[in-house]
Write a protein that holds these residues in place. Sequence first.
Motif, PDB file in Angstrom:
ATOM      1  N   UNK A  93       5.807  -3.158  16.547  1.00  0.00           N
ATOM      2  CA  UNK A  93       5.343  -3.490  15.194  1.00  0.00           C
ATOM      3  C   UNK A  93       4.139  -2.636  14.815  1.00  0.00           C
ATOM      4  N   UNK A  94       3.108  -2.617  15.652  1.00  0.00           N
ATOM      5  CA  UNK A  94       1.900  -1.856  15.336  1.00  0.00           C
ATOM      6  C   UNK A  94       2.160  -0.349  15.282  1.00  0.00           C
ATOM      7  N   UNK A  95       2.853   0.252  16.270  1.00  0.00           N
ATOM      8  CA  UNK A  95       3.136   1.693  16.164  1.00  0.00           C
ATOM      9  C   UNK A  95       3.934   2.055  14.912  1.00  0.00           C
ATOM     10  N   UNK A  96       4.850   1.196  14.505  1.00  0.00           N
ATOM     11  CA  UNK A  96       5.655   1.519  13.326  1.00  0.00           C
ATOM     12  C   UNK A  96       4.844   1.400  12.039  1.00  0.00           C
ATOM     13  N   UNK A  97       3.874   0.508  12.009  1.00  0.00           N
ATOM     14  CA  UNK A  97       2.982   0.457  10.844  1.00  0.00           C
ATOM     15  C   UNK A  97       2.155   1.736  10.765  1.00  0.00           C
ATOM     16  N   UNK A  98       1.730   2.240  11.910  1.00  0.00           N
ATOM     17  CA  UNK A  98       1.024   3.532  11.929  1.00  0.00           C
ATOM     18  C   UNK A  98       1.942   4.644  11.431  1.00  0.00           C
ATOM     19  N   UNK A  99       3.214   4.603  11.829  1.00  0.00           N
ATOM     20  CA  UNK A  99       4.175   5.594  11.345  1.00  0.00           C
ATOM     21  C   UNK A  99       4.367   5.467   9.833  1.00  0.00           C
ATOM     22  N   UNK A 100       4.305   4.250   9.335  1.00  0.00           N
ATOM     23  CA  UNK A 100       4.444   4.022   7.900  1.00  0.00           C
ATOM     24  C   UNK A 100       3.282   4.635   7.115  1.00  0.00           C
ATOM     25  N   UNK A 101       2.055   4.534   7.662  1.00  0.00           N
ATOM     26  CA  UNK A 101       0.877   4.923   6.902  1.00  0.00           C
ATOM     27  C   UNK A 101       0.342   6.322   7.156  1.00  0.00           C
ATOM     28  N   UNK A 102       0.526   6.857   8.342  1.00  0.00           N
ATOM     29  CA  UNK A 102      -0.087   8.153   8.654  1.00  0.00           C
ATOM     30  C   UNK A 102       0.517   9.330   7.886  1.00  0.00           C
ATOM     31  N   UNK A 128      -5.279  12.791  -3.289  1.00  0.00           N
ATOM     32  CA  UNK A 128      -6.280  11.892  -2.719  1.00  0.00           C
ATOM     33  C   UNK A 128      -5.823  10.439  -2.795  1.00  0.00           C
ATOM     34  N   UNK A 129      -5.173  10.070  -3.880  1.00  0.00           N
ATOM     35  CA  UNK A 129      -4.681   8.700  -4.029  1.00  0.00           C
ATOM     36  C   UNK A 129      -3.563   8.409  -3.031  1.00  0.00           C
ATOM     37  N   UNK A 130      -2.660   9.380  -2.830  1.00  0.00           N
ATOM     38  CA  UNK A 130      -1.589   9.200  -1.845  1.00  0.00           C
ATOM     39  C   UNK A 130      -2.194   9.039  -0.452  1.00  0.00           C
ATOM     40  N   UNK A 131      -3.165   9.878  -0.115  1.00  0.00           N
ATOM     41  CA  UNK A 131      -3.811   9.782   1.199  1.00  0.00           C
ATOM     42  C   UNK A 131      -4.531   8.453   1.374  1.00  0.00           C
ATOM     43  N   UNK A 132      -5.209   7.988   0.315  1.00  0.00           N
ATOM     44  CA  UNK A 132      -5.914   6.712   0.399  1.00  0.00           C
ATOM     45  C   UNK A 132      -4.935   5.556   0.602  1.00  0.00           C
ATOM     46  N   UNK A 133      -3.781   5.621  -0.060  1.00  0.00           N
ATOM     47  CA  UNK A 133      -2.760   4.598   0.151  1.00  0.00           C
ATOM     48  C   UNK A 133      -2.302   4.591   1.604  1.00  0.00           C
ATOM     49  N   UNK A 134      -2.171   5.775   2.194  1.00  0.00           N
ATOM     50  CA  UNK A 134      -1.811   5.855   3.606  1.00  0.00           C
ATOM     51  C   UNK A 134      -2.880   5.262   4.510  1.00  0.00           C
ATOM     52  N   UNK A 135      -4.145   5.559   4.220  1.00  0.00           N
ATOM     53  CA  UNK A 135      -5.248   4.999   5.017  1.00  0.00           C
ATOM     54  C   UNK A 135      -5.245   3.474   4.923  1.00  0.00           C
ATOM     55  N   UNK A 194       0.823  -1.212   0.000  1.00  0.00           N
ATOM     56  CA  UNK A 194       0.000   0.000   0.000  1.00  0.00           C
ATOM     57  C   UNK A 194       0.859   1.266   0.000  1.00  0.00           C
ATOM     58  N   UNK A 195       1.887   1.292   0.854  1.00  0.00           N
ATOM     59  CA  UNK A 195       2.669   2.517   0.959  1.00  0.00           C
ATOM     60  C   UNK A 195       3.542   2.728  -0.273  1.00  0.00           C
ATOM     61  N   UNK A 196       3.955   1.653  -0.942  1.00  0.00           N
ATOM     62  CA  UNK A 196       4.687   1.809  -2.195  1.00  0.00           C
ATOM     63  C   UNK A 196       3.775   2.430  -3.259  1.00  0.00           C
ATOM     64  N   UNK A 197       2.470   2.152  -3.163  1.00  0.00           N
ATOM     65  CA  UNK A 197       1.528   2.822  -4.051  1.00  0.00           C
ATOM     66  C   UNK A 197       1.575   4.327  -3.882  1.00  0.00           C
ATOM     67  N   UNK A 198       1.755   4.782  -2.638  1.00  0.00           N
ATOM     68  CA  UNK A 198       1.895   6.229  -2.391  1.00  0.00           C
ATOM     69  C   UNK A 198       3.218   6.752  -2.943  1.00  0.00           C
ATOM     70  N   UNK A 199       4.292   5.995  -2.728  1.00  0.00           N
ATOM     71  CA  UNK A 199       5.603   6.432  -3.213  1.00  0.00           C
ATOM     72  C   UNK A 199       5.616   6.549  -4.734  1.00  0.00           C
ATOM     73  N   UNK A 200       4.932   5.639  -5.407  1.00  0.00           N
ATOM     74  CA  UNK A 200       4.932   5.639  -6.867  1.00  0.00           C
ATOM     75  C   UNK A 200       4.220   6.862  -7.445  1.00  0.00           C
TER      76      UNK A 200
END
Length: 446
Positions: free
Chosen positions: A286-295, A372-379, A233-239
């Motif tokens: 693990x969980x806090x870092x996933x939140x850091x990855x996506x927020x 919007x697409x970058x934000x959705x990838x983060x969500x 998902x987050x690579x979708x934002x990076x792309x």
Amino acid sequence: MTTQTATYREVFAVPAFRVLFVSRSIAIAADALRIVALSVLVFTATGSAWLSAVTFGIGFLPQVLGGALFGSLSDRLRPRPLIVAGYGAECLAALALATLPMPTWLRLALVGVVAIGAPIFNGASSRLVADVLTGDAYVLGRSLTSMASGGAQLLGLTLGGVAVGALGAQRALLLTAACHLLGALIVRFGLADLPAVPATGGALKQSWSTNAALLGDPWVRRLLLVQWLPSAFVVGAEALMVAYAGSRGFPAATLGLLMGGSPLGMLLGQLLFGRLVPPAARTRLVAPLILLLGLPPVLFVLNPPLLVCVALMVASGAGFAYSLGLQRAFVDAVPERGRGQAFGLLSTGLMTLQGVGPAVFGGVAAVTAPRWAVALAGVATVTTVLLVPSHRFLLDPGAVNTGRGKENADGQHTVPRRGAHVSGVDGELEESTAGSGAPGDRRPLG
């Protein structure tokens, strides 16, 4: 599972790891260089932005075939000749691309065919790392590999641009061939010729049955998904950073800052959490870092200034360190005799979904807007936190399947079993008992 902290010095003291680390880093840089050179070559020949984008991902998606059909070869063949053959195939393909005239479709087909073997070669390499590094040393080894991967990609992309400018796109591919040849020579003369894992039956049948058993086991499947989905998902934002920068009117010269933010954050996160954070604490993070990855990508919807965007991507990249808290649980959850294929399956899923993620969120950007697409990838990344097991399960010896656990009276290692049983690979269980940590069997590991 021991919680003793290892050091990078201890990891690099293992000769086999040094050989695999150096050769793999060189190969990753070579792949990045090839992506740049071949993308330029295809775009110059066709003028098609879509084909140029396909060229960028052509080395990812075909890996699903190799992992699904031939993944068991990671365990059934001797690792040294297998890894050397993989780098040799990459070298020959790069030589052909650099020296032979061929149409665009044949260039892409050649890269795709070679990519089919990537999960097999990489699975064998990962199996060796898991065999020679134990406990927290294994986690640090994976951390070093991830840091080197990010650094090698940045180096390869940078050198690729320089090489294309100096030599031309086609001749720059000769450097890719030379790098893969160097990797093959390092493995051939630096790695011991270790035996394969004994197996019975056909390779194709075993590949299917092993993958089915791994994906059919709830614990293994959960550990796979929590490693696959957040990065996809987050690579979708990076792309979408190029499209986002264009929509904001950022200068072209600043695009490198925006695209380099996530790899830089990944390097910093792996170094910080791998070296300074104790093993038990890594599982809790693990969980806090996933939140850091996506927020951070979610905040792109606010159209922040350029430097804030860069800072957000650096912060998001640091979240990739979440995988460190899952490494030991995964290596202990899969059957020891099918470990190479398990790592091949993990790599296949990562590469395949990282090819799908950009396509999906790129489609969203096409019908809405990049922000919007970058934000959705983060969500979407944030929602994967629901897959994270409790840290008690990640540390609980009852969650492991194989590994270096307790010793019984006759000197054989036994650990409680909670992972997948793979017929023809895992061997028969010698005894069945109910473990106190979690339901399961015990078996000798020899």
